[in-house]
Design an enzyme around this catalytic site. Structure first.
Site, PDB file in Angstrom:
ATOM      1  N   ASP A  80      20.997  96.699 113.237  1.00  0.00           N
ATOM      2  CA  ASP A  80      21.497  96.013 114.431  1.00  0.00           C
ATOM      3  C   ASP A  80      22.495  96.932 115.132  1.00  0.00           C
ATOM      4  OD1 ASP A  80      22.090  94.143 116.335  1.00  0.00           O
ATOM      5  OD2 ASP A  80      23.231  92.820 115.019  1.00  0.00           O
ATOM      6  N   ASP A 171      17.829  95.998 120.582  1.00  0.00           N
ATOM      7  CA  ASP A 171      18.925  96.499 119.750  1.00  0.00           C
ATOM      8  C   ASP A 171      18.821  96.139 118.272  1.00  0.00           C
ATOM      9  OD1 ASP A 171      19.356  93.809 120.123  1.00  0.00           O
ATOM     10  OD2 ASP A 171      21.511  93.987 120.438  1.00  0.00           O
ATOM     11  N   GLU A 172      17.689  95.638 117.827  1.00  0.00           N
ATOM     12  CA  GLU A 172      17.570  95.344 116.399  1.00  0.00           C
ATOM     13  C   GLU A 172      16.134  95.517 115.928  1.00  0.00           C
ATOM     14  OE1 GLU A 172      17.975  91.370 114.900  1.00  0.00           O
ATOM     15  OE2 GLU A 172      17.636  90.491 116.878  1.00  0.00           O
TER      16      GLU A 172
END
Length: 478
Positions: A80, A171-172
C-alpha cells in the site's frame, strides 16, 4: 503545529456540518440504523437456548469445513503506497512537505498527508469541513493522469517479484512471492541472516526500497498467508514499514483473536455498530457468538464471519486477475449544482474520458449506466442497453444524457434535481475486434433492440424507470 484529540475533532465536524444536507442525511441514516439495531436486539432476547445451540452447531460445522481448507503454503504480500496522491504532489511541490495538505476540493478530499491527519482531516471528507478542522490546510486539485503514470512505474517493480501481481487500485496491490522465494532463496540467505529477518521480510524490504528509488515515494507492506491477513498487516507499521505474520495456525489465531473487527476490510461503520451492539468488538468474539450471528444476519454474511474468525482469506490471486472485466467506469464529485447545462457537459466529459479508458484496454460495451448522487446524498443508478457494443463517446454520452434528463423530469419545477456526483459506467463488455472492424453501435442505430432498467437506490429499493425515459427513447428513435 499541534493536532487535536478525537473528541475535539468530532465536535468540530459536528458544528461544521450541523444543519447541512450532509448532516441531515447522516442523522437520518443513523436513526434508521438505531431502529434496526433495536429490533435486532429485541429479536435476540426472544431466542431460546435450544435455538441458539442448534444454530451454533450449524455454524461450527461450517467452521470445521473452512478449517479443513486452510492453505498455509503461499506467501502473500499486500503493498500500500503511503498517502499516494498527497505524496506525489509533495514530491513534485517540495513546499508542501511541511504543511498540512490534501488532494481534492471543497466537495470531497481524495487523501491527505500525515500532518493534516493529525487534525482529523481524512479521505472522503468534504473540503469545507476539513478547513474547519485545519484552517491552514492547502488543497491541491487531483491530477489522475500523473498518478496513473507513477502507478505504472510501481507496477514495473511488482512484476520483478510476481508477474501475476493483482492491482487493486492505483496505490495498492497483492503479490504472491512464493515462487520468487523458492527460486531466489540462496541470493537472500546471507542478507536475511545478517538482518535477523525471514526470507519473505528481506524480499519485501528490498521491493519497497526499489519502489522508493524509482518513485521517491514510500510504501508499506503486510506479509501473511492470505490476502485478508496481508491487508491488515500492511496497515500496522505505516508509514514506510512492513509487518510479517508467520504462516502458522497458532500465530494466526493469536493475531486474529486480538484484532478489532473494524480492522477487517469489509466491516464498515454499519456492521461495526451492529456487532458492537451484540458485544462483539474483537474478531475473537465472533466464534463464541456463532449462533446469534446465524439467526440475525443473512446467509451471505455467515461464511464471511466464519472466515474472519478463523483468519482465513484468499490465497489464489488469479481470482483477482483472471476472467473478463465486468465493467469500466469513471465519475466525478463537485459542489452541488442544479444547472442543467453544467450537468450535461459533465456527462459528456465523463463519456469522453471513459472512451479513452476503453480504447486503451480494447473494450466495447452494451450497457450504459448513469450514476448520480444528490446534494441530499441519495445515490441512484439508471441503465440502458444498446443493440450493439460500442465505446463511441457520442453514443455513451447521448444515452447518459437521456437518462439524466429522465431523472430531471421526475423533479418538481420549483425543486430541480441538484447533484454532487455523476458517473458513467459501461458493462456487458467484450473485446474490440483487432481488425478494427468491430460491429459497433453508432448514433443512428444506438436505440435498436434497446432496453432500459433502473438501478439500485441507496434505500435498497428497486424502481421502474419512469415513462419519461421511454418517451425520450421513442422521440429519439422516431
Amino acid at each position: 503545529m499541534q493536532g487535536f484529540d478525537a473528541a475535539k475533532i468530532n465536535e468540530i465536524i459536528r458544528k461544521a456540518s450541523e444543519g447541512s444536507r450532509f448532516y441531515q442525511h447522516k442523522q437520518q441514516a443513523q436513526q434508521k440504523l438505531d431502529a434496526k439495531i433495536k429490533e435486532m436486539l429485541h429479536t435476540a432476547q426472544q431466542m431460546s437456548p435450544q435455538l441458539l445451540e442448534k444454530a451454533t452447531k450449524k455454524m461450527e460445522a461450517v467452521a470445521l469445513e473452512c478449517e479443513a481448507g486452510r492453505d498455509l503454503s503461499r506467501t502473500i504480500v499486500h503493498v500500500d503506497m503511503d498517502m499516494f496522491y498527497a505524496a506525489v504532489e509533495m514530491r513534485d511541490q517540495p513546499n508542501l512537505k511541511d504543511v498540512p495538505m490534501a488532494v481534492g476540493g471543497n466537495s470531497m478530499l481524495s487523501t491527505s498527508n500525515y500532518i493534516a491527519r493529525k487534525f482529523g482531516v481524512r479521505a472522503g471528507m468534504p473540503g469545507f469541513i476539513a478547513r474547519q478542522l485545519c484552517p491552514a490546510l492547502v488543497l491541491v486539485p487531483p491530477n489522475f493522469s500523473k498518478y496513473k503514470a507513477v502507478s505504472r512505474v510501481v507496477e514495473q517493480v511488482f512484476a520483478i517479484y510476481d508477474p501475476n501481481y493483482a492491482m487493486m487500485s492505483l496505490d495498492e496491490a497483492y503479490l504472491d512471492i512464493t515462487d520468487y522465494m523458492e527460486a531466489n532463496a540462496d541470493a537472500y540467505q546471507a542478507k536475511s541472516e545478517v538482518d535477523n529477518e525471514t526470507l519473505a521480510e528481506a524480499i519485501v524490504r528490498e521491493m519497497r526500497l526499489k519502489i522508493q528509488e524509482a518513485t521517491q515515494l514510500t510504501a508499506s507492506a503486510g506479509i501473511a498467508a492470505n490476502t485478508r491477513l496481508a491487508k491488515v498487516c500492511s496497515d500496522l507499521n505505516k508509514p514506510n514499514g512492513q509487518y510479517y505474520l508467520p504462516s502458522d495456525t497458532r500465530a494466526i489465531m493469536d493475531f486474529i483473536n486480538k484484532l478489532p473487527i473494524r480492522k477487517i476490510s469489509g466491516i464498515g461503520n454499519v456492521t461495526e455498530q451492529q456487532l458492537k451492539a451484540l458485544g462483539i468488538t474483537l474478531c475473537g468474539q465472533i466464534r463464541p457468538n456463532y449462533g446469534l450471528l446465524r439467526l440475525l444476519f443473512s446467509d451471505c454474511s455467515l461464511d464471511y464471519f466464519v472466515r474472519i474468525s478463523l483468519g482465513l482469506g484468499e490465497t489464489d490471486l488469479s481470482n483477482y486477475t483472471s476472467g473478463e472485466q465486468k465493467s469500466i467506469s469513471t465519475e466525478t464529485t463537485f459542489t452541488g449544482t442544479s444547472c442543467k447545462q453544467k450537468l450535461m457537459q459533465m456527462v459528456s466529459d465523463l463519456s469522453i474520458e471513459l472512451h479513452g479508458d476503453m480504447k486503451k484496454k480494447g473494450l466495447v460495451g452494451k450497457l450504459v449506466t448513469l450514476k448520480t448522487k444528490t446534494v441530499n446524498f441519495v445515490l441512484k443508478t439508471r441503465s440502458m442497453a444498446l443493440g450493439e457494443p460500442t465505446s463511441d463517446p457520442e453514443v455513451m454520452g447521448k444515452v447518459a444524457r437521456k437518462l439524466l434528463i429522465a431523472e430531471m423530469e421526475k423533479c418538481p419545477v420549483d425543486e430541480p434535481l441538484s447533484l454532487r456526483l455523476l458517473g458513467v459506467r459501461m458493462s456487458n463488455l467484450s473485446e474490440e475486434a483487432s481488425s478494427g472492424r468491430a460491429k459497433q453501435t453508432t448514433i443512428s442505430k444506438m436505440f435498436e433492440k434497446q432496453t432500459v432498467s433502473a438501478g439500485r437506490e441507496s434505500s435498497s429499493n428497486y424502481c421502474l424507470v419512469t415513462e419519461s425515459v421511454a418517451r425520450e427513447v421513442q422521440a429519439f428513435h422516431d
